[in-house]
Each structure stands twice: as structure tokens, then as C-alpha cells.
Scaffold this active site. Structure first.
Site, PDB file in Angstrom:
ATOM      1  N   SER A   1       0.842  -1.202   0.000  1.00  0.00           N
ATOM      2  CA  SER A   1       0.000   0.000   0.000  1.00  0.00           C
ATOM      3  C   SER A   1       0.873   1.246   0.000  1.00  0.00           C
ATOM      4  CB  SER A   1      -0.938   0.021   1.212  1.00  0.00           C
ATOM      5  OG  SER A   1      -0.191   0.102   2.412  1.00  0.00           O
ATOM      6  N   GLY A   2       0.235   2.388  -0.101  1.00  0.00           N
ATOM      7  CA  GLY A   2       0.882   3.680   0.083  1.00  0.00           C
ATOM      8  C   GLY A   2       2.168   3.885  -0.704  1.00  0.00           C
TER       9      GLY A   2
ATOM     10  N   ASP B   1       6.738 -10.795   6.818  1.00  0.00           N
ATOM     11  CA  ASP B   1       6.593  -9.935   7.994  1.00  0.00           C
ATOM     12  C   ASP B   1       8.008  -9.499   8.361  1.00  0.00           C
ATOM     13  OD1 ASP B   1       6.430  -8.846  10.554  1.00  0.00           O
ATOM     14  OD2 ASP B   1       4.836 -10.208  11.179  1.00  0.00           O
ATOM     15  N   VAL B   2       8.292  -8.212   8.268  1.00  0.00           N
ATOM     16  CA  VAL B   2       9.674  -7.752   8.486  1.00  0.00           C
ATOM     17  C   VAL B   2      10.138  -7.912   9.928  1.00  0.00           C
ATOM     18  CG1 VAL B   2       9.705  -6.145   6.519  1.00  0.00           C
ATOM     19  CG2 VAL B   2       9.020  -5.307   8.794  1.00  0.00           C
TER      20      VAL B   2
ATOM     21  N   TYR C   1       7.112   6.690  17.049  1.00  0.00           N
ATOM     22  CA  TYR C   1       7.357   6.947  15.620  1.00  0.00           C
ATOM     23  C   TYR C   1       8.519   7.922  15.456  1.00  0.00           C
ATOM     24  CZ  TYR C   1       6.268   7.838  10.696  1.00  0.00           C
ATOM     25  OH  TYR C   1       6.329   7.942   9.323  1.00  0.00           O
TER      26      TYR C   1
ATOM     27  N   LYS D   1      12.121   7.006  13.669  1.00  0.00           N
ATOM     28  CA  LYS D   1      12.547   7.627  12.407  1.00  0.00           C
ATOM     29  C   LYS D   1      13.848   8.415  12.581  1.00  0.00           C
ATOM     30  CE  LYS D   1       9.289   6.000   9.795  1.00  0.00           C
ATOM     31  NZ  LYS D   1       9.596   5.070   8.694  1.00  0.00           N
TER      32      LYS D   1
END
Ligand SMILES: NC(=O)c1ccc[n+]([C@@H]2O[C@H](COP(=O)([O-])OP(=O)(O)OC[C@H]3O[C@@H](n4cnc5c(N)ncnc54)[C@H](OP(=O)(O)O)[C@@H]3O)[C@@H](O)[C@H]2O)c1
Length: 257
Positions: free
Chosen positions: A25-26, A68-69, A162, A166
């Protein structure tokens, strides 16, 4: 020195074997489309098999594989299988990611650990897995999808896991570049601004949120699908042959003020 002929092919990724995570997705789906259109042999991975099957149907020759990472053994098996199948791995786009804004006081510790696992630990693990064949071949490019929220806080949203993940991806990028670049493997990051996706949906459906982010963006708009294509192709191609350890913001100027 670069000749005329090489200059014409500066951004060429034709035939390069490139793994894209989070391709269901995305942004990841868009990267898979863009790299496939540019002639790369894309290996698209994510958990949702139905989405990957649809992507493969749209992109003849694209190699879609469920992954699945956070499953470290499955990541190792995937990289081994891809290397066996194609004899080399030229690129990796670490794009899979999660984010669930929550006030820090309320964020469940397991949720925090999960975000770090998906957004950071998997990036480290997959990068060093592909680095082995890349270092042996003395060529390769790893592109990590960070975020403008890795360059500063998520204020006024509130998403500590998050933001932490990042920011860590950006410094992980620098450190891996420091370790591998002299041996031909470049590592860079992209820090996207706001793009519509499943994860970012709320920013687009809430008028208030959308107004807030566009006002904070010098270009006064969010990113259009495809506006990251140039950055990812640049970093995966020889056009960026002297670029490593860098983070390229593609954000309409959001991080410039
Ligand atoms: N959209 C933005 O504005 C924006 C801005 C800055 C940075 N980013 C970053 O861009 C990347 C893509 O996000 P997006 O906006 O495109 O969101 P998205 O549409 O929610 O896509 C996230 C992707 O990650 C995959 N994923 C999540 N957990 C996974 C796991 N455990 N194993 C394998 N794949 C997993 C999902 O696939 P499955 O669910 O099928 O596994 C999905 O394909 C993320 O790293 C995000 O932080 C996005």
C-alpha cells in the site's frame, strides 16, 4: 570520468534487482510501480498477500513475496532466496513502517517496542542481510524511508515511538554508510513530508489537520503520488554515485524552517 553515454543513463535502474518492503500500500506500492516502470526487477514484500497479488497482476514480471519484516528468520530466508533466484541484489528500499499516534503517558510499552521493531530493527536486520552479497559484489544501494518526523518532533500530534524510530533510522543510515561505503555499498535515507496513505489518512480526512500541515509547508500543499519517485530512483541509480549517509527531505519545504 563520466562519458556522454553514461550521462544519458545516469538514472538507469534497468534490470537492477531491488527489494521494496511495505509494497502492499501507500508509498511502497508507488515505489514498486515506479521502479518496475523504470525496468528494475522488483521484489515486492509485505504481509497482505492479496494486495501483493494485485500489484503483481498490474506489473508483469514483478516478484511478490509475503514477508513480515519483524520475523528475523523469514527476512534471512527471503534475502537468501532472492539472491539465489537472481544471482545478485542491487537495491533495498526499507519502506515498511507503522505509526499510531498516542500520548506518551498512555502509549503501551509493547506498542512502543512494536513500532521500534518494524520501523528500526527490521531496517537494521534487512540492511545487513542484503549488505553481505552487496559487499561481496562491491556495489549496492540501500534506501531507508525515514520521515520529516525523524528530523524533529511530531508536535502537535504526539507520537514518541514513531519520532524516535525515524530519528534512529536517520542515524542508522549514517552509521551503515560509514561502515560500508568504502566497499561500494551506499546507504541513504529519504524523509518524506505528507503523502496520502493508509497510515496518513487522518491527516487528509480531517480538515483541521490538513489545514495545519499545509500551512506549515512552504509549498502549501501535501505530496502527490509519484513525487517520491525521482528521489528513490536517484538514490538507487548511478546518478547518486557519490551520495551516501545522506537524508533527502522530499517535503515541499516543511523541514526547511
Ligand atoms: N505517508 C506519509 O505521509 C509518510 C511520511 C513520512 C514517512 N512515511 C513512511 O513511509 C513508509 C510507508 O508508509 P505509508 O504512508 O505508505 O503507510 P501505509 O500505506 O500504511 O503502508 C505501510 C506499509 O508497511 C507494511 N508493513 C507494516 N508492518 C509490516 C510488517 N510487520 N511486515 C511487513 N510489512 C509491514 C504494510 O504492509 P502489510 O500491512 O501488508 O504488511 C504497508 O505496505 C513508512 O515507513 C512511513 O513511516 C510516510
Amino acid at each position: 570520468m563520466m562519458g556522454e553515454r553514461d550521462r544519458r543513463n545516469l538514472f538507469d535502474v534497468d534490470g537492477r534487482v531491488i527489494i521494496v518492503t511495505g509494497a502492499s500500500s501507500g508509498l511502497g506500492q508507488q515505489f514498486a510501480h515506479a521502479l518496475h516502470a523504470a525496468g528494475a526487477q522488483v521484489v515486492a514484500v509485505a504481509r497482505r498477500k492479496d494486495r501483493l497479488d494485485r500489484l503483481a497482476a498490474e506489473c508483469p514480471g514483478l516478484d511478490a513475496r509475503p514477508l513480515d519484516v519483524t520475523d528475523s528468520a523469514a527476512c534471512a530466508a527471503l534475502v537468501e532466496d532472492v539472491h539465489q533466484a537472481y544471482g545478485r541484489i542491487d537495491g533495498l528500499v526499507n519502506n515498511a513502517g507503522v505509526g499510531t499516534p498516542a500520548p506518551a503517558i498512555e502509549e503501551d510499552l509493547d506498542q512502543f517496542r512494536h513500532v521500534i521493531d518494524v520501523n528500526l530493527t527490521s531496517v537494521f536486520h534487512l540492511s545487513r542481510l542484503v549488505a553481505k552479497p552487496m559487499l561481496a559484489a562491491a556495489q549496492g544501494s540501500v534506501v531507508n524511508i525515514a520521515s520529516i518526523y525523524g528530523l524533529g518532533s511530531t508536535y502537535p500530534v504526539g507520537d514518541a515511538s514513531y519520532a524516535a524510530s525515524k530519528a534512529a533510522v536517520i542515524n542508522l543510515t549514517r552509521d551503515l554508510a560509514g561502515q560500508w561505503s568504502k566497499r561500494g555499498v551506499r546507504v541513504n535515507a529519504i524523509a518524506p513530508g505528507f503523502f496520502r496513505s493508509e497510515m496518513a489518512e487522518e491527516l487528509f480526512t480531517s480538515e483541521k489537520a490538513h489545514q495545519r500541515i499545509t500551512l506549515a509547508t512552504p509549498m502549501r500543499r501535501t505530496g502527490e503520488p509519484g513525487e517520491l519517485d525521482g528521489a528513490v530512483i536517484f538514490l538507487l541509480s548511478d546518478a547518486s554515485s557519490f551520495v551516501t549517509g545522506a537524508t533527502l527531505a522530499v517535503d515541499g519545504g516543511w523541514s526547511s524552517h
